[in-house]
Design a protein around this motif. Structure first.
Motif, PDB file in Angstrom:
ATOM      1  N   LYS A 118      11.582  -2.851  -7.523  1.00 50.32           N
ATOM      2  CA  LYS A 118      11.629  -1.867  -6.443  1.00 50.32           C
ATOM      3  C   LYS A 118      10.222  -1.427  -6.081  1.00 50.32           C
ATOM      4  O   LYS A 118       9.422  -1.088  -6.940  1.00 50.32           O
ATOM      5  CB  LYS A 118      12.456  -0.658  -6.873  1.00 50.32           C
ATOM      6  N   ARG A 119       9.937  -1.431  -4.778  1.00 49.25           N
ATOM      7  CA  ARG A 119       8.619  -1.027  -4.298  1.00 49.25           C
ATOM      8  C   ARG A 119       8.630   0.463  -3.981  1.00 49.25           C
ATOM      9  O   ARG A 119       9.233   0.892  -2.996  1.00 49.25           O
ATOM     10  CB  ARG A 119       8.255  -1.817  -3.040  1.00 49.25           C
ATOM     11  N   ASN A 168       7.794  -4.944 -11.515  1.00 50.75           N
ATOM     12  CA  ASN A 168       8.846  -4.082 -10.962  1.00 50.75           C
ATOM     13  C   ASN A 168       9.484  -4.741  -9.750  1.00 50.75           C
ATOM     14  O   ASN A 168       8.814  -5.387  -8.952  1.00 50.75           O
ATOM     15  CB  ASN A 168       8.270  -2.720 -10.565  1.00 50.75           C
ATOM     16  N   ASN A 170       2.993  -5.617 -12.250  1.00 53.46           N
ATOM     17  CA  ASN A 170       3.549  -6.437 -11.169  1.00 53.46           C
ATOM     18  C   ASN A 170       4.922  -7.017 -11.499  1.00 53.46           C
ATOM     19  O   ASN A 170       5.327  -8.044 -10.930  1.00 53.46           O
ATOM     20  CB  ASN A 170       2.587  -7.584 -10.812  1.00 53.46           C
ATOM     21  N   PRO A 198       6.128  -1.263   2.652  1.00 57.74           N
ATOM     22  CA  PRO A 198       6.032  -1.467   1.205  1.00 57.74           C
ATOM     23  C   PRO A 198       6.573  -2.815   0.730  1.00 57.74           C
ATOM     24  O   PRO A 198       5.958  -3.468  -0.117  1.00 57.74           O
ATOM     25  CB  PRO A 198       6.858  -0.311   0.625  1.00 57.74           C
ATOM     26  N   THR A 199       7.719  -3.217   1.263  1.00 59.76           N
ATOM     27  CA  THR A 199       8.360  -4.431   0.757  1.00 59.76           C
ATOM     28  C   THR A 199       7.540  -5.674   1.076  1.00 59.76           C
ATOM     29  O   THR A 199       7.343  -6.543   0.221  1.00 59.76           O
ATOM     30  CB  THR A 199       9.772  -4.573   1.342  1.00 59.76           C
ATOM     31  N   PHE A 256       1.339   2.671  -3.202  1.00 54.04           N
ATOM     32  CA  PHE A 256       2.437   1.790  -3.593  1.00 54.04           C
ATOM     33  C   PHE A 256       1.962   0.675  -4.520  1.00 54.04           C
ATOM     34  O   PHE A 256       2.666   0.313  -5.470  1.00 54.04           O
ATOM     35  CB  PHE A 256       3.100   1.189  -2.346  1.00 54.04           C
ATOM     36  N   ASN A 257       0.781   0.137  -4.265  1.00 56.89           N
ATOM     37  CA  ASN A 257       0.304  -0.969  -5.085  1.00 56.89           C
ATOM     38  C   ASN A 257      -0.166  -0.514  -6.463  1.00 56.89           C
ATOM     39  O   ASN A 257      -0.090  -1.291  -7.427  1.00 56.89           O
ATOM     40  CB  ASN A 257      -0.808  -1.731  -4.357  1.00 56.89           C
ATOM     41  N   ASN A 276       4.358  -5.492   2.042  1.00 63.42           N
ATOM     42  CA  ASN A 276       2.959  -5.168   1.719  1.00 63.42           C
ATOM     43  C   ASN A 276       2.029  -5.513   2.885  1.00 63.42           C
ATOM     44  O   ASN A 276       1.031  -6.216   2.731  1.00 63.42           O
ATOM     45  CB  ASN A 276       2.516  -5.892   0.453  1.00 63.42           C
ATOM     46  N   SER A 328      -3.572  -8.864  -1.967  1.00 62.15           N
ATOM     47  CA  SER A 328      -2.188  -8.383  -1.993  1.00 62.15           C
ATOM     48  C   SER A 328      -1.688  -8.020  -0.596  1.00 62.15           C
ATOM     49  O   SER A 328      -0.507  -8.204  -0.280  1.00 62.15           O
ATOM     50  CB  SER A 328      -2.064  -7.152  -2.904  1.00 62.15           C
ATOM     51  N   THR A 378       2.936  -0.543  -8.520  1.00 70.00           N
ATOM     52  CA  THR A 378       3.255  -1.918  -8.924  1.00 70.00           C
ATOM     53  C   THR A 378       2.314  -2.393 -10.023  1.00 70.00           C
ATOM     54  O   THR A 378       2.748  -3.013 -10.997  1.00 70.00           O
ATOM     55  CB  THR A 378       3.165  -2.855  -7.705  1.00 70.00           C
TER      56      THR A 378
END
Length: 577
Positions: free
Chosen positions: A379-380, A377, A375, A340-341, A366-367, A343, A321, A370
């Motif tokens: 918005k992160r 969503n 997986n 975040p966006t 953050f992950n 990753n 990821s 998600t």
């Protein structure tokens, strides 16, 4: 245990050393095989490999600044977007102090300076507000660039009054339904309330501020003959006062490692093969020696972190990821950051040592959010501070809530300075509350702590008043009044300290990442291991848990991690596909 110690700066010669050849290997020589990306870049270590990680500085540099393409790219990392989209960046070449050569009158240029001072430094912290802010400032600059005289400036102000009025009406649902074209003007509101009040005013008692602005610019001595362009008020500060003494991350002068773990990493490709990163990226200015240093240190740090956490090595990248960058992204203000966006974790070229653990904690946080939404969503956001999705097991959710509760809640106290002169009591409390002072030998702090543990319901706003009341009692009794007293709370000292440092520090995901760092450094210490590239400096105070709180938070981390490991989430690569 194998102990390695070497300095990043060993990789770069001083001006004197550059004239001679010195052999001072920082790490053992490693035989490498040439990869495809290496051939393309002409470098042996600092070459990109794997998936291309978009959003790097070298990508942004090729785009027109503040263009739609540029905006889309920076929004891959909201932290970077927040820093880059601000008034100073957008208007750095539009400076009224330099308008003399462009035919502006001194008064008109001064009025423009006053108008710009009413614009917020930054918009609201979301992509739409940043887009509106850029559009509004570009339009404002275009209009003001023609306002070279009082008459032209008045015309511009009238246009702005009309547009800002329409922008305000666009926030009324019924008005917008009847006049949908008003939505086209809403972008003006992104410039802030002070800008809006300049043209609209808030009431009959507070008329629009442009009247006073024009009076100041054109009818006083201050706006004449360009004196304002070079003057500076006595004692004026050039920077905003910090809430607390600015903390800087402790960057190790040399990386020290004590560990039995072999990383298996000798070149960038190995970070993909051994740890599963989807791509490795280097900045244009990262030389081979610097690249070699970071690749080897990062490999060692990831090996130690996975050993501490009892995870498979590919869990370091959350099974493909994550992307990993060195000196390639961000503005350079931070020693490292997580995006975040996109990753991607980025470690800066010179000051990145000691920050990998912190950024990996952000990536995990953050992950996991998600993952909790399977997986799906858009918005992160982080798991900390947000409601998880149904895909995350309940026992993991409950253990994580307990952890965050331990991080934020406690019996912390904060100091309150007693005003001089001492103000009178503003509220009357019953005799039971009053009696606590005498019952605790007229010790204000002891009385307040006992009161917190009593059956009285004391709100956060009442504590200061009660403390002031106790100080007045001491004064009337002829006793010494303390210069400060401590107000009890239901929050941890760690959280209270973060709140004094500012909004950034008290965010849940920042609290989680710093507490995670502290836990990992303590786990290394308990195993008689060291890795200062992974984590460094959490035991020297600063924005980290300390003392008994730190031990309690560490225990909560161990409990959560046991539940998380037993769930199998970080052990099954198929769950991350």
């Amino acid at each position: 245990m194998e102990q390695l110690s070497f300095s990043f700066f060993d990789s770069f010669p001083t001006p004197q050393q550059s004239l001679i050849t010195l052999t001072k290997p920082a790490v053992p020589k490693i035989e490498i095989q040439q990869g495809k990306s290496e051939i393309d870049s002409g470098k042996k270590y600092s070459y990109d490999c794997g998936e291309e990680l978009l959003g790097a500085r070298k990508h942004l540099a090729a785009m027109a600044r503040f263009s739609a393409e540029w905006q889309k790219e920076i929004e891959r990392d909201p932290t970077q977007a927040f820093k880059l989209v601000c008034k100073d960046e957008l208007l750095h070449e539009f400076r009224p102090e330099l308008f003399h050569e462009k035919g502006f009158s001194s008064q008109a240029a001064f009025a423009i300076k006053l108008i710009l001072s009413r614009v917020s430094q930054r918009p609201g912290d979301d992509p739409e507000q940043r887009e509106h802010f850029i559009k509004a400032l570009e339009e404002l600059q275009l209009r003001l660039s023609e306002a070279k005289s009082k008459e032209k400036l008045r015309d511009v102000i009238q246009q702005l009054r009309d547009d800002v009025s329409k922008a305000r009406w666009s926030t009324y649902r019924l008005k917008l339904e009847s006049e949908p074209e008003l939505i086209k003007y809403r972008f003006w509101l992104s410039l802030g309330d002070r800008f809006k009040s300049l043209f609209l005013g808030s009431s009959s008692r507070q008329p629009a501020g442009y009247h006073a602005l024009l009076q100041k610019a054109f009818c006083t001595e201050e706006g004449k003959e360009w004196r304002w362009a070079s003057s500076k008020k006595r004692g004026q500060s050039t920077s905003r006062k910090e809430n607390k003494e600015r903390w800087q991350r402790k960057v190790p002068d040399e990386v020290t490692r004590l560990s039995k773990e072999s990383s298996g990493v000798a070149r960038p490709d190995d970070l993909i093969e051994q740890y599963g990163f989807r791509g490795i990226q280097f900045g244009n200015w990262v030389e081979d020696e610097a690249g070699r240093y970071h690749v080897l240190c990062c490999g060692n740090a990831l090996a130690d972190l996975m050993a501490i956490l009892n995870l498979p090595r590919h869990a370091a990248s959350l099974y493909g990821s994550l992307g990993l960058a060195f000196g390639a992204r961000g503005s350079g203000a931070a020693v490292a950051h997580y995006e975040p966006t996109s990753n991607v974790m980025n470690i800066t070229k010179i000051r990145g040592g000691g920050a990998l653990c912190h950024e990996w904690a952000h990536a995990l946080d953050f992950n996991l959010y998600t993952y909790s939404h399977n997986n799906e969503n858009g918005k992160r956001v982080a798991l900390s501070g947000n409601k998880p999705g149904a895909f995350l097991p309940l026992d993991v959710i409950h253990a994580f809530r307990d952890l965050m509760k331990e991080i934020k809640e406690g019996e912390g106290r904060f100091a309150f300075t007693v005003p001089d002169p001492l103000p009178r009591e503003v509220s009357a409390y019953n005799s039971g509350v009053v009696s606590y002072l005498e019952r605790h030998n007229y010790n204000v702090n002891a009385a307040l702590m006992a009161l917190k543990n009593s059956n009285y319901r004391i709100t956060s706003r009442m504590w200061k008043d009660i403390g002031i009341m106790y100080c007045n009692i001491l004064k009337r009794e002829g006793m010494e009044v303390p210069t400060e007293f401590y107000i009890p709370t239901d929050e941890s000292y760690f959280y209270l300290d973060a709140k004094t440092r500012g909004p950034y520090w008290k965010r849940d995901h920042e609290l989680f990442a710093r507490a995670f760092e502290a836990w990992i450094e303590d786990e290394l210490n308990e195993r008689e291991m060291t890795n200062s590239y992974l984590v460094c400096g959490t035991r020297f105070g600063g924005p980290y848990p300390q003392g008994e709180e730190r031990e309690s938070i560490n225990d909560a981390f161990r409990s959560w991690w046991k539940v998380l490991n037993e769930s199998g989430i970080l052990h099954d690569d198929q769950l991350w596909i």
